[in-house]
Scaffold this active site. Structure first.
Site, mmCIF file in Angstrom:
data_model
loop_
_atom_site.group_PDB
_atom_site.id
_atom_site.type_symbol
_atom_site.label_atom_id
_atom_site.label_comp_id
_atom_site.label_asym_id
_atom_site.label_seq_id
_atom_site.Cartn_x
_atom_site.Cartn_y
_atom_site.Cartn_z
ATOM 1 N N ASP A 126 24.698 47.417 37.445
ATOM 2 C CA ASP A 126 23.444 47.216 36.594
ATOM 3 C C ASP A 126 23.444 45.836 35.939
ATOM 4 O O ASP A 126 22.197 44.925 36.558
ATOM 5 C CB ASP A 126 22.573 48.311 35.641
ATOM 6 N N GLY A 127 24.637 45.046 35.704
ATOM 7 C CA GLY A 127 24.850 43.612 35.625
ATOM 8 C C GLY A 127 24.476 43.748 33.910
ATOM 9 O O GLY A 127 24.748 42.675 33.953
ATOM 10 N N ARG A 180 29.280 34.418 24.847
ATOM 11 C CA ARG A 180 31.040 34.500 24.054
ATOM 12 C C ARG A 180 31.607 33.084 24.514
ATOM 13 O O ARG A 180 31.524 32.383 25.077
ATOM 14 C CB ARG A 180 31.755 35.496 24.820
ATOM 15 N N ARG A 187 42.005 34.035 34.464
ATOM 16 C CA ARG A 187 42.964 35.870 33.779
ATOM 17 C C ARG A 187 43.821 35.931 34.557
ATOM 18 O O ARG A 187 44.622 34.977 35.443
ATOM 19 C CB ARG A 187 41.884 36.778 34.022
ATOM 20 N N ASP A 258 42.997 41.942 33.984
ATOM 21 C CA ASP A 258 41.855 41.021 34.452
ATOM 22 C C ASP A 258 41.296 40.218 32.987
ATOM 23 O O ASP A 258 40.597 40.013 32.641
ATOM 24 C CB ASP A 258 40.872 41.680 35.187
#
Length: 475
Positions: A126-127, A180, A187, A258
């Protein structure tokens, strides 16, 4: 937007081109309740003058910041998850919203999201982000920053008025979107994707971009030399990060490739924990059934991840030279760990040998005695200057044991740090500020039951006091 004169936006990540990201649109949320804004770091990036409604517009509705991206970028990457390669990763519930510069040192910083909606990489999820997940990330980043760990900063948390179904907490649960502030979202998995797809030209482009923007000291005129110097620097930075975690008693929990960025900054917090006592096998994630990412295995895991980065650079540099670069990790870790211990104890470095003796003796004591981890650092902050504090606090019986004698002997050789603040009210407490899992749950409980944020705010004030006492706010 009334940004300050020091605000400097950027769109540098867009220079990599469309092979590295997808343009996406944020989710439209039914509600926006501002739960947290990082005033200190807002000032550091020239956004301190935003009022709350403007803040919500940018970090809840994602109205573009001036002169940065007109549309967010969902970044593409792959990664090893618990050492199984996954070529279907990418920003599945976040995106790069904006880039801007640190007012103090000019560094390029990213504003990235978590819980901002579905992207091409969501894989039917659902993100979204639970409100509890956002609260946990704030607590992790605030605590780590206060303890001297290189970490991303939780910049904003907005509750978004949706009910989410989750299998690992009571459902339906409340939704949120987190922003953030981080020093790059490049990465190890970003490089892995290009190796997997055999896109050597893009691999070369990513390497050169990363060096130019983030690690310019590693630039070499020849490509193999650049790749090797880059890997050496990443090894040093990741070793520093790992040493800081260990000295903080921190368990990240999900050290997939990641989740490791090449600038050596801790980020992307999920099932993190802090140690109650020294325990190498202590794990953070309930699903880490084999203890792969246990506390004591974190340095080895970081090195394993760095080997995966080295593999990505094989098209650009000889294997033998990359292997030599990887060999910088272990000595860097051995150098950084005593340094992190000394910082936690508020002491000046003496020599590499004596620093190591102190670190080893303290680690041995913590292991053998099972003294409370954070209490020990709190009691002996300032070295022997704090002996009187230590001897009247709850862990005093541990310090009377024979296993502490080597620590006491080692401490006798060290001078306190030049800006030691033992007169700070924080050190008049009998016990330190901690962030054990039971405390985290106790902070969440009144939010879940009564929408009572006072314990959470009180805890943030307590962490801020600790940061001031340890000098982390000026670092």
């Amino acid at each position: 937007m009334p940004a300050s004169a020091s605000y400097r936006a950027s769109t540098r990540h867009r220079d990599l081109g469309s092979d590295f990201y997808d343009l996406v649109r944020p989710a439209e949320f039914p509600q926006h309740i501002l739960r947290y804004r990082n005033h200190r770091w807002a000032e550091r990036v020239g956004l301190g003058s935003l009022d709350d409604e403007e803040w919500i517009d940018h970090f809840g509705r994602f109205v573009p910041l001036p002169a940065s991206f007109e549309q967010p970028l969902a970044l593409r990457y792959h990664g090893h998850q618990f050492r199984t390669y996954n070529p279907h990763l990418g920003d599945g519930r976040g995106f790069l919203f904006a880039q801007l510069h640190d007012v103090q040192d000019g560094r390029l910083l990213d504003l990235g999201t978590k819980g901002s909606g579905q992207t091409p990489w969501s894989r039917h999820a659902d993100g979204r982000l639970t409100l509890k997940g956002g609260v946990r990330e704030i607590l992790a980043t605030e605590m780590l920053e206060a303890l001297g760990v290189e970490t991303s900063k939780s910049f904003s948390l907005i509750e978004t008025g949706e009910e989410l179904e989750r299998g690992d907490e009571p459902s339906p649960t409340r939704s949120s979107v987190l922003v953030r502030l981080s020093h790059s979202h490049i990465r190890i998995g970003t490089f892995q994707r290009l190796l997997y797809l055999d896109e050597t030209d893009n691999l070369r482009k990513l390497l050169d971009y990363t060096i130019q923007i983030y690690l310019p000291q590693t630039w070499r005129d020849d490509e193999p030399g650049r790749a090797v110097a880059f890997l050496e620097e990443v090894c040093r930075r990741v070793a520093r990060m790992g040493a800081q975690w260990m000295a903080a008693g921190f368990v990240h929990g999900v050290l997939n490739t990641d989740n490791i960025n090449v600038t050596g900054e801790s980020f992307d917090y999920g099932p993190w924990r802090f140690l109650p006592v020294y325990e190498p096998g202590f794990t953070a994630a309930y699903f880490d059934e084999t203890g792969l990412y246990a506390f004591g295995r974190q340095p080895d895991t970081l090195l394993w991840n760095l080997y995966r980065l080295a593999e990505c650079l094989l098209p650009l540099a000889p294997q033998a030279e990359l292997e030599k670069a990887l060999a910088t990790f272990e000595p860097a870790l051995h150098r950084e760990f005593p340094s992190a211990i000394l910082r936690r104890l508020g002491l000046q470095s003496k020599s590499f040998e004596q620093d190591g003796i102190l670190a080893k003796s303290l680690w041995t004591f913590l292991h053998e005695s099972k003294a409370p981890f954070e209490q020990t650092f709190f009691d002996w902050y300032g070295g022997l200057l704090s002996a009187h504090r230590a001897e009247k606090n709850s862990s005093a019986p541990f310090y009377a044991q024979p296993s502490f004698e080597p620590v006491r002997d080692a401490l006798a050789s060290f001078e306190p740090a030049t800006r030691l603040q033992l007169a700070h009210p924080y050190f008049a407490r009998p016990a330190p500020c901690t962030m054990l899992i039971d405390e985290v749950e106790a902070l969440w409980a009144p939010i879940a039951a009564e929408d009572d944020w006072m314990p959470f705010q009180t805890k943030l004030t307590e962490i801020r006091s600790m940061a001031q006492a340890y000098g982390a706010e000026s670092a």
